[in-house]
Design a protein around this motif. Structure first.
Motif, mmCIF file in Angstrom:
data_model
loop_
_atom_site.group_PDB
_atom_site.id
_atom_site.type_symbol
_atom_site.label_atom_id
_atom_site.label_comp_id
_atom_site.label_asym_id
_atom_site.label_seq_id
_atom_site.Cartn_x
_atom_site.Cartn_y
_atom_site.Cartn_z
ATOM 1 N N ARG A 1 0.610 4.032 -2.840
ATOM 2 C CA ARG A 1 0.299 5.444 -2.580
ATOM 3 C C ARG A 1 1.287 6.361 -3.286
ATOM 4 O O ARG A 1 0.903 7.417 -3.804
ATOM 5 C CB ARG A 1 0.321 5.718 -1.081
ATOM 6 N N ARG A 2 2.557 5.967 -3.317
ATOM 7 C CA ARG A 2 3.576 6.807 -3.956
ATOM 8 C C ARG A 2 3.436 6.817 -5.477
ATOM 9 O O ARG A 2 3.784 7.820 -6.121
ATOM 10 C CB ARG A 2 4.973 6.310 -3.576
ATOM 11 N N VAL B 1 -5.462 3.472 -4.458
ATOM 12 C CA VAL B 1 -5.184 2.366 -3.539
ATOM 13 C C VAL B 1 -6.427 2.009 -2.735
ATOM 14 O O VAL B 1 -6.749 0.833 -2.552
ATOM 15 C CB VAL B 1 -4.014 2.732 -2.597
ATOM 16 N N GLU B 2 -7.162 3.025 -2.260
ATOM 17 C CA GLU B 2 -8.389 2.762 -1.506
ATOM 18 C C GLU B 2 -9.411 2.029 -2.372
ATOM 19 O O GLU B 2 -10.104 1.114 -1.905
ATOM 20 C CB GLU B 2 -8.984 4.071 -0.992
ATOM 21 N N CYS C 1 0.831 -1.214 0.000
ATOM 22 C CA CYS C 1 0.000 0.000 0.000
ATOM 23 C C CYS C 1 0.862 1.258 0.000
ATOM 24 O O CYS C 1 0.526 2.249 -0.670
ATOM 25 C CB CYS C 1 -0.929 -0.005 1.213
ATOM 26 N N GLY D 1 -1.355 6.900 -6.113
ATOM 27 C CA GLY D 1 -2.175 7.787 -5.309
ATOM 28 C C GLY D 1 -3.036 7.065 -4.293
ATOM 29 O O GLY D 1 -3.429 5.908 -4.484
ATOM 30 N N GLN D 2 -3.371 7.764 -3.216
ATOM 31 C CA GLN D 2 -4.144 7.186 -2.126
ATOM 32 C C GLN D 2 -5.549 6.759 -2.573
ATOM 33 O O GLN D 2 -6.044 5.695 -2.186
ATOM 34 C CB GLN D 2 -4.258 8.194 -0.979
ATOM 35 N N SER D 3 -6.212 7.575 -3.398
ATOM 36 C CA SER D 3 -7.589 7.252 -3.797
ATOM 37 C C SER D 3 -7.640 5.966 -4.614
ATOM 38 O O SER D 3 -8.552 5.145 -4.450
ATOM 39 C CB SER D 3 -8.192 8.411 -4.597
#
Length: 448
Positions: free
Chosen positions: A290-291, A298-299, A286, A294-296
């Motif tokens: 994220r790197r 990954v979610e 994760c 992006g966080q969205s």
């Protein structure tokens, strides 16, 4: 209740589960619970003991493998959106060359990519295999389809964290590190030998592209993605993407080695615990995701992974329900009186039972779980190492992947085969692997 009555009621329960799934199209989860209820009540356990056995069996399995399955599927979901699998296959093609790519791809899938949900892994890898097939000549489709089928199905039951392997290890109380070690000893030669055997028969006239393959329209080349395109996702070296998963597997294997050497260290024991190891792998994956994407994103990947894991968790859990009821009926003591531990016959019985169940039900996971649950109580009576029973059940459950399998139809459509061709590559190919696997398993029985 007499031994004969218990044996008859057990056979009726298993037959009822098969009929409910095949004839009446019951969901396997419901069918397995109903079969467990029937067996407990018909064996005289009574309502209270039957329901306790069912709920305890479900809970015991979930306690052992619930988090492992969830973490494994979530890792695979993020790797999917990182395009790690496509890039890995491309790297294998460059390293192994076209003629060796079927073996390289199948072995990689069977040993390294089992954290990825099977259907997802198949959907991702099949178009890549189809693109590679023309480079292998007249038998390219046959070789790539067989490699995919054998790699995918063998990995499920022989390799941690494959869902079948996790369930078999839990039902038979085999430490995951132990199962990982012996599973690799079985799966590597099984995959390599089976693909070589199938390639031999294909090239001797058994594969006929004109009737075994569907006519393929000329494909338009896909537009290349420029690395300097501002809309393209960031990338990282392939080894970086897989490092968290690789570290997880190494930690689990290290724990098994420490047990063998009888070396006790609290830090090693903690980090090599399979739940901790896979959790660390998920966190690392994760973080990389994220790197890069992006966080969205990954979610969103984790959300899809959670949806994929739901049915897997339920199916494995209800396998524990049946095993719990069987243990209370005393079936293990009854069967133990018919077999001796100093012969290989019990392992062939496990293989045969799983094979028959798979032919009837059409699910590798269900047949492996059911046969292991039936014979788990026998292991202490026979004195057999439980890992051998687990591996034999896994091998038998591979026999004859046929028309009721989702894998069968996905391989047919995604690789451009006719039904006749898929019967050769998938049904016969995986059945050959099922038989070949018993070679290393029986060899292990000599030393374990």
């Amino acid at each position: 209740m007499s031994d004969t009555a218990i044996l008859i009621n057990t056979a009726v329960a298993v037959a009822a589960i098969v009929v409910l799934i095949i004839r009446f199209k019951f969901n396997p989860v419901v069918a397995l619970v109903l079969g467990s209820c029937y067996l407990g009540l018909s064996a005289g356990l009574g309502v209270e003991k039957t329901m306790t056995a069912i709920t305890d069996g479900f809970g015991d399995i979930m306690a052992e493998i619930g988090l492992l399955i969830a973490f494994g599927v979530l890792i695979g979901a993020v790797l999917r959106d990182l395009r790690a699998i496509e890039r890995l296959v491309e790297a294998l093609l460059r390293a192994a060359g076209p003629q060796r790519i079927p073996h390289a791809m199948a072995l990689t899938i069977a040993t390294f990519l089992q954290s990825i949900f099977l259907d997802v892994l198949l959907v991702i890898s099949a178009p890549l295999a189809k693109a590679i097939a023309p480079k292998l000549g007249r038998f390219g489709t046959a070789r790539m389809a067989t490699a995919l089928a054998i790699g995918l199905e063998c990995g499920i039951v022989f390799t941690v964290p494959g869902v079948g392997a996790l369930a078999l290890a839990a039902l038979l109380h085999v430490p995951l590190g132990t199962y990982l070690f012996y599973g690799l000893i079985v799966v590597i030669p099984t995959v390599a030998i089976s693909i070589s055997l199938m390639t031999f028969v294909f090239t001797r006239g058994w594969w006929k592209p004109e009737v075994d393959e569907l006519p393929q329209p000329d494909a338009e080349p896909a537009p290349a993605t420029r690395s300097d395109d501002p809309g393209a996702p960031r990338t990282a070296p392939l080894l970086v993407l897989f490092t968290p998963l690789l570290v997880s597997l190494l930690l689990i294997a290290g724990g098994a080695l420490a047990d063998v050497l009888e070396w006790k260290n609290p830090v090693v024991s903690f980090l090599s615990n399979p739940v901790v190891a896979l959790m660390l792998g998920l966190i690392g994956t994760c973080f990389i995701g994220r790197r890069l994407i992006g966080q969205s994103t990954v979610e969103a990947s984790l959300g899809r992974g959670l949806r994929d894991s739901g049915q897997i968790l339920l199916l494995n859990g209800v396998g524990g329900c049946l095993a719990g009821v069987i243990a209370l009926t005393g079936l293990g003591d009854i069967l133990g009186r018919y077999f001796s531990a100093n012969t290989w016959a019990p392992l062939l019985l496990v293989w045969l039972m799983a094979a028959v169940l798979h032919v009837a039900v059409g699910s590798v996971t269900i047949s492996a779980i059911t046969s292991a649950g039936l014979l788990a109580p026998v292991a202490p009576v026979l004195g057999l190492n439980p890992v051998l029973i687990a591996l034999a059940a896994g091998a038998g459950s591979l026999f004859m992947v046929h028309l009721t399998s989702n894998t069968f139809w996905l391989l047919q459509s995604l690789l451009g085969q006719t039904t006749r061709g898929t019967l050769k590559t998938c049904s016969v190919g995986v059945s050959v692997a099922s038989v070949v696997a018993m070679g290393p398993i029986l060899a292990l029985s000599i030393v374990l």
